[in-house]
Scaffold this active site. Structure first.
Site, PDB file in Angstrom:
ATOM      1  N   ASP A   1     -19.437   9.668  -3.648  1.00 23.23           N
ATOM      2  CA  ASP A   1     -17.876   9.949  -3.531  1.00 23.23           C
ATOM      3  C   ASP A   1     -17.307   8.806  -2.878  1.00 23.23           C
ATOM      4  O   ASP A   1     -17.846   8.474  -1.794  1.00 23.23           O
ATOM      5  CB  ASP A   1     -17.604  10.904  -2.650  1.00 23.23           C
TER       6      ASP A   1
ATOM      7  N   CYS B   1       7.618   1.959   2.419  1.00 25.37           N
ATOM      8  CA  CYS B   1       9.096   1.351   1.598  1.00 25.37           C
ATOM      9  C   CYS B   1       8.864   0.114   0.922  1.00 25.37           C
ATOM     10  O   CYS B   1       8.380  -0.865   1.666  1.00 25.37           O
ATOM     11  CB  CYS B   1      10.109   1.588   2.740  1.00 25.37           C
TER      12      CYS B   1
ATOM     13  N   CYS C   1      11.539  -2.285   3.379  1.00 25.49           N
ATOM     14  CA  CYS C   1      11.487  -2.758   4.707  1.00 25.49           C
ATOM     15  C   CYS C   1      10.079  -2.425   5.060  1.00 25.49           C
ATOM     16  O   CYS C   1       9.682  -2.408   6.320  1.00 25.49           O
ATOM     17  CB  CYS C   1      12.544  -2.059   5.673  1.00 25.49           C
TER      18      CYS C   1
ATOM     19  N   CYS D   1      12.653   6.187   1.642  1.00 31.00           N
ATOM     20  CA  CYS D   1      12.617   5.332   3.070  1.00 31.00           C
ATOM     21  C   CYS D   1      13.286   6.244   4.004  1.00 31.00           C
ATOM     22  O   CYS D   1      14.225   6.704   4.214  1.00 31.00           O
ATOM     23  CB  CYS D   1      13.345   4.023   2.968  1.00 31.00           C
TER      24      CYS D   1
ATOM     25  N   CYS E   1      -7.910  10.305  -4.556  1.00 31.89           N
ATOM     26  CA  CYS E   1      -9.537  10.702  -5.051  1.00 31.89           C
ATOM     27  C   CYS E   1      -9.501  10.448  -6.650  1.00 31.89           C
ATOM     28  O   CYS E   1     -10.414  10.075  -7.127  1.00 31.89           O
ATOM     29  CB  CYS E   1      -9.978  12.019  -4.613  1.00 31.89           C
TER      30      CYS E   1
ATOM     31  N   GLU F   1     -15.167   9.021   0.338  1.00 30.25           N
ATOM     32  CA  GLU F   1     -15.903   9.155   1.801  1.00 30.25           C
ATOM     33  C   GLU F   1     -16.987   8.198   2.024  1.00 30.25           C
ATOM     34  O   GLU F   1     -17.877   8.384   2.969  1.00 30.25           O
ATOM     35  CB  GLU F   1     -16.387  10.750   1.604  1.00 30.25           C
TER      36      GLU F   1
ATOM     37  N   HIS G   1     -10.259  18.339  -6.946  1.00 34.10           N
ATOM     38  CA  HIS G   1     -11.072  17.137  -6.351  1.00 34.10           C
ATOM     39  C   HIS G   1     -11.791  16.552  -7.528  1.00 34.10           C
ATOM     40  O   HIS G   1     -12.156  17.297  -8.566  1.00 34.10           O
ATOM     41  CB  HIS G   1     -11.903  17.444  -5.243  1.00 34.10           C
TER      42      HIS G   1
ATOM     43  N   CYS H   1      18.065   1.718   5.541  1.00 32.84           N
ATOM     44  CA  CYS H   1      17.413   1.249   4.172  1.00 32.84           C
ATOM     45  C   CYS H   1      17.739   2.419   3.028  1.00 32.84           C
ATOM     46  O   CYS H   1      18.562   2.211   2.320  1.00 32.84           O
ATOM     47  CB  CYS H   1      16.089   0.984   4.309  1.00 32.84           C
TER      48      CYS H   1
END
Length: 447
Positions: free
Chosen positions: A294, A190, A193, A222, A250, A297, A277, A227
């Site tokens: 990658d 958020c 907060c 939130c 990714c 990873e 991906h 909030c």
């Protein structure tokens, strides 16, 4: 005469010998298919039960055998098309797309092919270099390079280091990018907060977000009852913006990391996977091949990670660069029967035509020397990709004993599961390895 021992062990199968036999079998089958289609008889001992008469004896043999049998009447129906098994190993002739599905696939791939051209922008390259701690990266690369050279020298005078200095630069950049520079976003906190947020779905991008190539915006709220503020998460496609925000999933990771690799002098590819991906490939001058990288990873040269580690089924993996586009699926899917998904977006001949079209578009302004270089690299990579298929089949044959049953091959290498992203998110995408309950379902959109 002594009786033969019935318990004599069977001959061990040599994988290298099996590979050569399999390649010879493919060549023979391809030649037979071509001669059949051309109407020429095969040169084989089994072509005819009778020897072919010589010209000097042909008339006498004809008189002895009597008249030739009359030709068979032509069937009323059209001749049957050759079976798929006789054609699957033949070279594919590129064909332009005709149907709507193939035309949509062509539009998608041509649009994606513009992504790596942004990495050649001189202003973006300067901006990327300004955020990289070059002293740290080059220092780590020098240390690793010297270590690899010492290791090679200890093996023998003709041994070469596994990786060159430029490879070590990219490896150092990968570690810094993953551990320090970029952060992975599950649900953004958020903005008021800093409490966790709950996803509400997609919302319309603002004009400012569209100007920075955000075609999709996720909306969150939130979770704190006092909030309830809203938070927007634009999926930016502009590299300059990603250098400022330094966060994403990714898609953003691969885009920003590819740009940084280009900034330090690497030749890069942006690899798109149809199952949602993306990642990077970097060309290694030391090994003369493209290396899988990658950033999410922190993976280096581990192309079997997705199928054998994550348990992901993949159909298309297309690598885009400033020099063109290449279908590299065979690098990442070694066992198509186990890990391959249906390739039904277009016929294979149409895909070859589309990729050739992109290559012509990207290479039309190359010098003759550069064009010759990339064509040579294309041929070498095609040989590499074919080798993966042959070795996979030879290994499978080697695991079959004489009774036709698979034999245990010992403990196979266990590849890591996905580490980026929340567990629930990975499971929903079918990328949580063997624990994923959705391995046979298509992944949720939004890489």
């Amino acid at each position: 005469m002594a009786d033969q021992d019935p318990q004599r062990p069977s001959r061990q199968l040599d994988p290298h010998e099996l590979t050569q036999q399999f390649e010879q079998l493919l060549r023979t089958r391809r030649l037979n298919a071509l001669t059949d289609r051309g109407g020429r008889p095969r040169h084989s001992a089994q072509s005819s039960p009778y020897p072919t008469p010589t010209p000097s004896r042909q008339s006498s043999q004809s008189s002895q055998r009597g008249p030739h049998p009359p030709p068979r009447p032509a069937p009323n129906h059209a001749p049957a098309l050759p079976s798929y098994s006789s054609l699957r190993n033949m070279p594919k002739i590129p064909s332009p797309p005709q149907d709507d599905r193939s035309l949509r696939f062509r539009s998608l791939l041509i649009g994606l092919s513009f992504k790596p051209t942004h990495y050649e922008n001189p202003g973006l390259l300067d901006e990327a270099l300004s955020v990289i701690p070059l002293d740290r990266i080059y220092g780590e690369a020098e240390d690793e390079s010297q270590l690899l050279q010492a290791k090679a020298a200890s093996i023998g005078p003709n041994a070469k280091p596994e990786w060159g200095y430029q490879d070590c630069v990219i490896r150092a950049l990968l570690r810094w990018f993953k551990r320090i520079f970029f952060s992975f976003v599950n649900n953004p906190p958020c903005p008021v907060c800093a409490a966790p947020t709950v996803a509400l779905g997609m919302t319309t991008p603002t004009p400012e977000e569209r100007a920075r190539s955000a075609t999709r915006v996720e909306l969150y709220r939130c979770s704190a009852s006092e909030c309830r503020a809203f938070e927007r998460f634009p999926r930016f496609g502009d590299v300059w913006t990603l250098l400022q925000t330094r966060r994403g999933r990714c898609g953003e990771w691969a885009d920003c990391f590819s740009m940084l690799c280009r900034a330090v002098g690497g030749r890069v590819r942006w690899v798109w996977n149809a199952e949602d991906h993306v990642w990077t490939e970097v060309y290694s001058e030391q090994q003369k091949r493209w290396i899988h990288v990658d950033a999410c990873e922190e993976a280096w040269d581990n192309p079997r990670l997705y199928t054998e580690g994550w348990g992901k089924k993949m159909s298309y993996c297309i690598a885009f660069s400033a020099d063109g586009a290449t279908d590299v699926t065979r690098r990442y899917v070694r066992d198509a029967a186990k890990h391959g998904a249906d390739r039904n977006r277009s016929p294979e001949e149409v895909l070859v035509w589309i990729l050739d079209e992109i290559k012509k578009l990207r290479r039309e302004n190359l010098s003759k020397e550069d064009r010759r270089r990339v064509i040579y690299e294309d041929h070498r990579e095609e040989k590499e990709l074919r080798g993966y298929v042959v070795r996979a089949l030879a290994a499978e044959i080697g695991r079959i004993n004489l009774s036709g049953q698979p034999t245990p091959s010992g403990e196979e290498q266990k590849l890591p599961e996905r580490i980026s992203g929340a567990q629930e998110w990975r499971e929903a995408r079918g990328e949580a390895g063997n624990r994923s309950p959705h391995n046979d379902q298509p992944p949720r959109e939004g890489h």
